[in-house]
Design an enzyme around this catalytic site. Structure first.
Site, mmCIF file in Angstrom:
data_model
loop_
_atom_site.group_PDB
_atom_site.id
_atom_site.type_symbol
_atom_site.label_atom_id
_atom_site.label_comp_id
_atom_site.label_asym_id
_atom_site.label_seq_id
_atom_site.Cartn_x
_atom_site.Cartn_y
_atom_site.Cartn_z
ATOM 1 N N GLY A 94 2.621 3.845 1.423
ATOM 2 C CA GLY A 94 3.148 4.121 2.751
ATOM 3 C C GLY A 94 3.658 5.540 2.896
ATOM 4 C CG ASP A 124 5.413 -3.193 -4.941
ATOM 5 O OD1 ASP A 124 6.085 -4.194 -5.249
ATOM 6 O OD2 ASP A 124 5.885 -2.226 -4.316
ATOM 7 C CG ASN A 125 7.669 -0.529 -7.432
ATOM 8 O OD1 ASN A 125 6.806 0.035 -6.753
ATOM 9 N ND2 ASN A 125 8.858 -0.831 -6.964
ATOM 10 C CG ASP A 153 6.515 3.301 -7.508
ATOM 11 O OD1 ASP A 153 5.905 4.379 -7.560
ATOM 12 O OD2 ASP A 153 6.190 2.403 -6.730
ATOM 13 N NE ARG A 181 0.931 1.520 -6.826
ATOM 14 C CZ ARG A 181 2.055 2.234 -6.825
ATOM 15 N NH1 ARG A 181 3.190 1.622 -7.007
ATOM 16 N NH2 ARG A 181 2.052 3.522 -6.638
ATOM 17 N N GLY A 201 0.817 -1.218 0.000
ATOM 18 C CA GLY A 201 0.000 0.000 0.000
ATOM 19 C C GLY A 201 0.840 1.252 0.000
ATOM 20 C CE LYS A 249 7.463 8.025 -4.536
ATOM 21 N NZ LYS A 249 8.042 7.540 -5.787
ATOM 22 C CG ASP A 295 10.171 8.871 7.274
ATOM 23 O OD1 ASP A 295 9.805 8.368 6.186
ATOM 24 O OD2 ASP A 295 11.192 9.576 7.387
ATOM 25 N N GLY A 296 6.913 7.839 6.144
ATOM 26 C CA GLY A 296 5.968 8.468 5.218
ATOM 27 C C GLY A 296 6.535 9.683 4.499
HETATM 28 P P1 AMP Z 1 9.041 1.100 -3.189
HETATM 29 O O1 AMP Z 1 10.091 0.057 -3.195
HETATM 30 O O2 AMP Z 1 9.572 2.512 -3.110
HETATM 31 O O3 AMP Z 1 8.091 0.939 -4.297
HETATM 32 O O4 AMP Z 1 8.234 0.939 -1.818
HETATM 33 C C1 AMP Z 1 7.762 -0.277 -1.353
HETATM 34 C C2 AMP Z 1 6.797 -0.053 -0.214
HETATM 35 O O5 AMP Z 1 7.421 0.634 0.867
HETATM 36 C C3 AMP Z 1 5.573 0.760 -0.571
HETATM 37 O O6 AMP Z 1 4.492 0.207 0.121
HETATM 38 C C4 AMP Z 1 5.922 2.127 -0.070
HETATM 39 O O7 AMP Z 1 4.784 2.891 0.200
HETATM 40 C C5 AMP Z 1 6.688 1.798 1.206
HETATM 41 N N1 AMP Z 1 7.594 2.881 1.599
HETATM 42 C C6 AMP Z 1 8.708 3.266 0.958
HETATM 43 N N2 AMP Z 1 9.303 4.292 1.605
HETATM 44 C C7 AMP Z 1 8.545 4.589 2.677
HETATM 45 C C8 AMP Z 1 8.636 5.547 3.742
HETATM 46 N N3 AMP Z 1 9.621 6.441 3.820
HETATM 47 N N4 AMP Z 1 7.651 5.534 4.663
HETATM 48 C C9 AMP Z 1 6.662 4.651 4.605
HETATM 49 N N5 AMP Z 1 6.521 3.725 3.646
HETATM 50 C C10 AMP Z 1 7.450 3.678 2.688
HETATM 51 MG MG MG Z 2 6.521 1.369 -5.100
#
Ligand code: AMP
Ligand code: MG
Length: 492
Positions: A90, A250-251, A260, A181, A88, A111, A123-124
């Site tokens: 994040g 997911d990407n 992504d 996705r 999801g 984002k 940390d979002g």
């Molecule tokens: P990604 O590899 O960037 O596509 O991220 C994989 C997952 O990690 C996704 O669910 C993102 O929302 C979550 N995510 C990545 N970075 C963060 C962050 N700094 N805080 C919270 N969730 C994150």
């Molecule tokens: Mg992603």
């Protein structure tokens, strides 16, 4: 607030299981780095208002217009082959959708706008470097003519984020024709929620593949369309030397856009085994592996769709396999067609694929720069006077000479003259790509010195990748050995 945002939110009207409603977390001192004015106009938004203090409040997540319905989308996904039933958004929040000038519905997403129920330990937030990186790479991709998410704006938050060090925080406003996705389908399939799966598939058909609704097998048609879109997209990545870097399911966008931008990169010297991502230890997502991984991901999509393909399991599996079998043919056709165009071959003859393959092999053996070889080849297509510039890119220039003789012979069978061939080749072989070392220089200037002039300049050069820009010719050059970047990192 005077800012009117014409949001019309269809995803937020789907059932609760599709997302979590969540407001962006406000930030202390937002400052606009850049607004993409052309994109704002395309989205029928007022760029002056968006860059006004009210607009910047919106782009930083400090103010949410009442027409927005902020949500974090739910999805699952295979990360490096391991299934994670819940990922999801994040660190992303979908504000809502607008319909652009061409009638296309587009998501507007922040984002780095704070935690959501899907943040897990994160940390979002987003650091400035990855935000600039995504801005540059996605806009370069758009200017190169590939389907991609876009960057509408980047703002500094005035806060720091904790990574290995303390870094300036930033928020990217991302625009996509959709954020669904492969992993979104997996989310419902993993829960055996066939009702949710069907709703999602119907939503995707309505929004992205309306012609599938006319079919007597709409879900099979949907699968076929996604497979075709991805086959084409991945072929086009290869034509530009692009390595996505984290092709987790997911990407992978259902709408067929590049999405992504994390540790992605354009390669300099051609080598199909190239990997930049620091977390891709085994080269799963290496340049040359991307078609294979694309099919692997699409196989996960087909599995998720099985309950919709037929009530009879055996029949469903047969449908899925039939759809997946088309991937290779579609990919190969798009890949070879694109390669022919890169070589100035506008007609098709037997032996063309071998000719192209032999050039790539010689390039790999001689560490020839991918982008420059094809760009300079465009000039050599007008006449052999320009050969010197190409052959100098090869460690052993004789490898080029041998190949060029065969190429010229083949060009003799083309109906076009040298000048029109050169123009056609220059339109598909860019002079400028976002080279890693250039992106790093831009990020360093911004992060260490609060200097965004290099970012602006690189962005401007990349907005016209197929044009010669004599005063910026140095941006076309490969890195010096001391400038070479060997690793790229995720934005997290
Ligand atoms: P990604 O590899 O960037 O596509 O991220 C994989 C997952 O990690 C996704 O669910 C993102 O929302 C979550 N995510 C990545 N970075 C963060 C962050 N700094 N805080 C919270 N969730 C994150
Ligand atoms: Mg992603």
């Amino acid at each position: 607030m005077t800012l009117h945002f014409p949001f019309d939110n269809t995803y937020a009207r789907l059932p609760d299981s599709f997302y979590a409603r969540v407001e962006p977390t406000s930030v202390t001192a937002p400052r606009l780095i850049r607004l993409n004015r052309d994109l704002a106009l395309q989205l029928r938004l007022d760029p002056d208002l968006l860059s006004s203090p009210d607009g910047v409040e919106l782009l930083s997540g400090n103010w949410v217009p009442d027409t927005a319905e902020p949500i974090a989308m739910a999805y699952a996904g295979h990360q490096f082959g391991q299934f994670v039933p819940q990922l999801g958004d994040g660190r992303a929040i979908l504000l809502g959708e607008v319909v652009d000038r061409d009638g296309v519905r587009r998501d507007i997403q922040l984002k780095g706008s704070g935690p959501t129920p899907f943040s897990r330990r994160g940390d979002g937030r987003a650091a400035l470097g990855p935000v600039l990186r995504e801005y540059l790479l996605s806009e370069a991709m758009a200017a190169l003519g590939l389907p991609t998410t876009r960057a509408l704006a980047a703002v500094l938050t005035g806060e720091t984020v904790v990574r290995e060090t303390l870094l300036p925080g930033a928020v990217l406003t991302r625009v996509a024709s959709g954020h669904i996705r492969v992993g979104t389908f997996q989310f419902f399939a993993a829960r055996q929620d066939v009702k949710g799966l069907r709703l999602l598939a119907d939503y995707v058909i309505g929004r992205h593949y309306p012609q599938a609704a006319e079919s007597d097998r709409p879900y099979r048609e949907l699968l076929d369309q996604v497979i075709a879109a991805q086959a084409d997209l991945i072929a086009r990545w290869l034509h530009l030397g692009f390595i996505h870097g984290v092709m987790n399911t997911d990407n992978m966008s259902i709408a067929g856009e590049t999405i992504d931008y994390g540790p992605c990169a354009f390669m300099d010297a051609y080598d199909p085994a190239t990997v930049f991502s620091s977390i891709d230890q085994n080269g799963r997502y290496a340049y040359g592996n991307q078609p294979r991984i694309g099919l692997w991901n699409l196989t996960r999509l087909a599995e998720a769709l099985l309950p919709l393909l037929s009530q009879d399991e055996e029949k469903a599996v047969a449908e899925a396999n039939e759809a997946l079998e088309a991937f290779s043919g579609k990919f190969e056709a798009a890949y070879h067609e694109g390669l022919r165009r890169k070589l100035g071959l506008l007609t098709e003859r037997e032996g063309d694929s071998t000719l192209a393959g032999d050039l790539l092999k010689a390039m790999a053996e001689n560490q020839a720069d991918f982008t420059l070889t094809f760009r300079r080849l465009s000039d050599a297509a007008a006449g052999p006077e320009a050969d010197t510039a190409v052959r100098n890119l090869f460690i052993n220039p004789l490898a080029y000479d041998a190949w060029a003789t065969r190429w010229r012979e083949r060009l003799g069978h083309e109906p076009h003259d040298g000048a029109s061939r050169q123009a056609a080749m220059r339109a598909v072989n860019p002079a400028y790509i976002p080279r890693n070392h250039r992106v790093e220089i831009v990020i360093q200037a911004a992060v260490e010195r609060d200097d965004f002039a290099p970012f602006e300049e690189l962005l401007m050069v990349l907005s016209k990748p197929y044009e010669d820009q004599p005063s910026f010719a140095h941006y076309a050059a490969p890195p010096e050995p001391s400038e070479r970047v060997y690793q790229t990192f995720c934005g997290t």
